[in-house]
Design a protein around this motif. Sequence first.
Motif, PDB file in Angstrom:
ATOM      1  N   GLN A   1      38.690  18.809   7.588  1.00 34.12           N
ATOM      2  CA  GLN A   1      39.360  17.566   7.253  1.00 34.12           C
ATOM      3  C   GLN A   1      39.928  16.395   7.762  1.00 34.12           C
ATOM      4  N   SER A   2      40.666  16.925   8.906  1.00 32.48           N
ATOM      5  CA  SER A   2      40.831  16.988  10.329  1.00 32.48           C
ATOM      6  C   SER A   2      39.562  16.383  11.216  1.00 32.48           C
ATOM      7  N   GLY A   3      39.073  16.629  11.682  1.00 29.66           N
ATOM      8  CA  GLY A   3      37.456  16.580  12.474  1.00 29.66           C
ATOM      9  C   GLY A   3      37.862  17.265  13.390  1.00 29.66           C
ATOM     10  N   SER A   4      38.294  18.384  14.067  1.00 30.18           N
ATOM     11  CA  SER A   4      38.776  18.637  14.673  1.00 30.18           C
ATOM     12  C   SER A   4      39.645  20.476  14.134  1.00 30.18           C
ATOM     13  N   VAL A   5      39.004  21.124  15.598  1.00 29.02           N
ATOM     14  CA  VAL A   5      39.133  22.632  15.418  1.00 29.02           C
ATOM     15  C   VAL A   5      41.063  22.516  15.506  1.00 29.02           C
ATOM     16  N   PRO A   6      41.943  23.373  14.629  1.00 30.94           N
ATOM     17  CA  PRO A   6      43.354  23.110  15.260  1.00 30.94           C
ATOM     18  C   PRO A   6      43.700  24.131  16.377  1.00 30.94           C
ATOM     19  N   TRP A   7      43.090  23.627  17.443  1.00 29.02           N
ATOM     20  CA  TRP A   7      42.910  24.479  18.668  1.00 29.02           C
ATOM     21  C   TRP A   7      44.311  25.227  18.866  1.00 29.02           C
ATOM     22  N   VAL A   8      45.675  24.150  18.960  1.00 25.80           N
ATOM     23  CA  VAL A   8      47.080  24.823  18.893  1.00 25.80           C
ATOM     24  C   VAL A   8      46.998  25.519  18.361  1.00 25.80           C
ATOM     25  N   SER A   9      46.711  25.859  17.031  1.00 31.47           N
ATOM     26  CA  SER A   9      47.518  26.878  16.290  1.00 31.47           C
ATOM     27  C   SER A   9      46.494  27.787  16.361  1.00 31.47           C
ATOM     28  N   LEU A  10      45.086  27.793  17.497  1.00 37.20           N
ATOM     29  CA  LEU A  10      44.801  29.342  17.159  1.00 37.20           C
ATOM     30  C   LEU A  10      45.018  30.165  18.580  1.00 37.20           C
ATOM     31  N   LEU A  11      45.487  28.652  19.331  1.00 38.65           N
ATOM     32  CA  LEU A  11      45.877  29.189  20.602  1.00 38.65           C
ATOM     33  C   LEU A  11      47.129  29.823  21.066  1.00 38.65           C
ATOM     34  N   LEU A  12      47.652  29.139  20.196  1.00 42.37           N
ATOM     35  CA  LEU A  12      48.837  29.929  20.272  1.00 42.37           C
ATOM     36  C   LEU A  12      49.090  31.469  19.333  1.00 42.37           C
ATOM     37  N   ALA A  13      48.035  31.919  17.890  1.00 42.10           N
ATOM     38  CA  ALA A  13      48.609  32.780  18.074  1.00 42.10           C
ATOM     39  C   ALA A  13      47.647  33.831  18.594  1.00 42.10           C
ATOM     40  N   PHE A  14      46.333  33.564  19.126  1.00 43.69           N
ATOM     41  CA  PHE A  14      45.311  34.247  20.086  1.00 43.69           C
ATOM     42  C   PHE A  14      46.468  35.040  21.397  1.00 43.69           C
ATOM     43  N   THR A  15      47.303  34.223  22.202  1.00 42.60           N
ATOM     44  CA  THR A  15      47.454  34.415  23.059  1.00 42.60           C
ATOM     45  C   THR A  15      48.343  35.140  22.836  1.00 42.60           C
ATOM     46  N   PHE A  16      49.380  35.546  21.387  1.00 36.40           N
ATOM     47  CA  PHE A  16      50.952  35.638  20.487  1.00 36.40           C
ATOM     48  C   PHE A  16      49.715  37.123  20.764  1.00 36.40           C
ATOM     49  N   GLY A  17      48.913  37.247  19.986  1.00 33.67           N
ATOM     50  CA  GLY A  17      48.164  38.519  19.185  1.00 33.67           C
ATOM     51  C   GLY A  17      47.811  39.579  20.656  1.00 33.67           C
ATOM     52  N   PHE A  18      47.307  38.623  21.689  1.00 29.84           N
ATOM     53  CA  PHE A  18      46.878  39.788  22.417  1.00 29.84           C
ATOM     54  C   PHE A  18      48.007  40.037  23.258  1.00 29.84           C
ATOM     55  N   TYR A  19      49.166  39.244  23.902  1.00 30.14           N
ATOM     56  CA  TYR A  19      50.150  39.508  24.167  1.00 30.14           C
ATOM     57  C   TYR A  19      50.548  40.955  23.290  1.00 30.14           C
ATOM     58  N   GLY A  20      51.232  40.500  22.161  1.00 33.13           N
ATOM     59  CA  GLY A  20      51.668  42.047  21.862  1.00 33.13           C
ATOM     60  C   GLY A  20      50.780  43.244  21.966  1.00 33.13           C
ATOM     61  N   LEU A  21      49.503  43.260  21.782  1.00 29.21           N
ATOM     62  CA  LEU A  21      48.299  43.850  22.284  1.00 29.21           C
ATOM     63  C   LEU A  21      49.085  45.218  23.250  1.00 29.21           C
ATOM     64  N   VAL A  22      48.524  44.311  24.237  1.00 31.00           N
ATOM     65  CA  VAL A  22      49.108  44.553  25.616  1.00 31.00           C
ATOM     66  C   VAL A  22      49.872  45.200  25.666  1.00 31.00           C
ATOM     67  N   ARG A  23      51.340  44.993  25.600  1.00 26.25           N
ATOM     68  CA  ARG A  23      52.523  45.558  25.322  1.00 26.25           C
ATOM     69  C   ARG A  23      53.394  46.281  25.112  1.00 26.25           C
ATOM     70  N   LYS A  24      52.639  46.931  23.468  1.00 22.86           N
ATOM     71  CA  LYS A  24      52.536  47.449  22.746  1.00 22.86           C
ATOM     72  C   LYS A  24      51.520  48.620  23.361  1.00 22.86           C
ATOM     73  N   THR A  25      50.758  48.811  24.271  1.00 21.73           N
ATOM     74  CA  THR A  25      50.400  49.852  24.721  1.00 21.73           C
ATOM     75  C   THR A  25      50.517  49.916  26.763  1.00 21.73           C
ATOM     76  N   ILE A  26      51.287  49.717  26.686  1.00 15.48           N
ATOM     77  CA  ILE A  26      52.114  49.726  28.143  1.00 15.48           C
ATOM     78  C   ILE A  26      53.410  50.725  27.662  1.00 15.48           C
TER      79      ILE A  26
END
Length: 299
Positions: free
Chosen positions: A146-171
């Motif tokens: 609809q907007s003609g572009s990928v919501p990159w800000v949303s995806l970037l925040l979701a995945f960087t924080f997801g990977f951050y939590g994943l890494v911290r859980k294993t430490i």
Amino acid sequence: MSKKETRLGAAYALGAFILWGINPLYFKAVDTIPVFEVLAHRVLWSVVFLAVLLTVARRWRPLRQALRDRKTLYMLLLSTLFISINWFFFIWAVAAERVLETSLGYYINPLVNVVLGMFFLRERLSRWQGIAVGLAAIGVLNLALQSGSVPWVSLLLAFTFGFYGLVRKTIKVESVDGLFAETAMVLPLALGYILYLSMNGQGSLGRVDLQTDLLLVMAGIVTAMPLIWFTSGARRLNYSTIGLFQYLAPTCQFGLAILVFGETFTWAHVVTFSCIWMALVIYSAQSWLLARRRLSSPA
């Protein structure tokens, strides 16, 4: 985990996501300051605040012992990378009046956690979780079309924080210890940048007014407290269960974007957010039922 530890983890997670939900108010208050400078002060004052906590709690020896392990050190470097990227783009998004996109990103994040838990922690993806993830994907695709572009800000925040939590859980590092190590790793860069600005007469600290100085110093508390509570909760809960609480932060951000900051909410957003909300209802309902079963079983 015992019932007591599960309840404690839930309390930590609840507090963390409420604080994250309202922190755009803080970053909106400093949106006249360049993003890199705000990020540098987040790092600097987080190190100061956490150093005080470590001293009071007498945690310096356990921290040194943890950092002697190369694997732990490398994983902390990785988590530092993820959280630094996340911090930068969140600050930028608030200053650029794109809080609605940050809200969408953190709505997606619980479902990202489900996928990451499945791939990296071998947590099973149930049929209803699969439906929830599929609905979220449809919502993101709709906004992109609809907007003609990928919501990159949303995806970037979701995945960087997801990977951050994943890494911290294993430490195997306590929340305060780990966050201090992460911020300390980038402190030389942050402090060097602040000094560079000061020497060139461009820095904000001590050059604007007392309110600005206090706001910059507060960055340490604003940054550290929810992250400490988040990692404490993540250590006590199943990674997918964290998603049960994560909708609180984006809901607060969504309300701020529409009601306080006056951002535009289009029909494309209506469809996308409706898909995400339905996905979260499905996911949260199943997580709640599973949590009830665990709590009703003997500890």
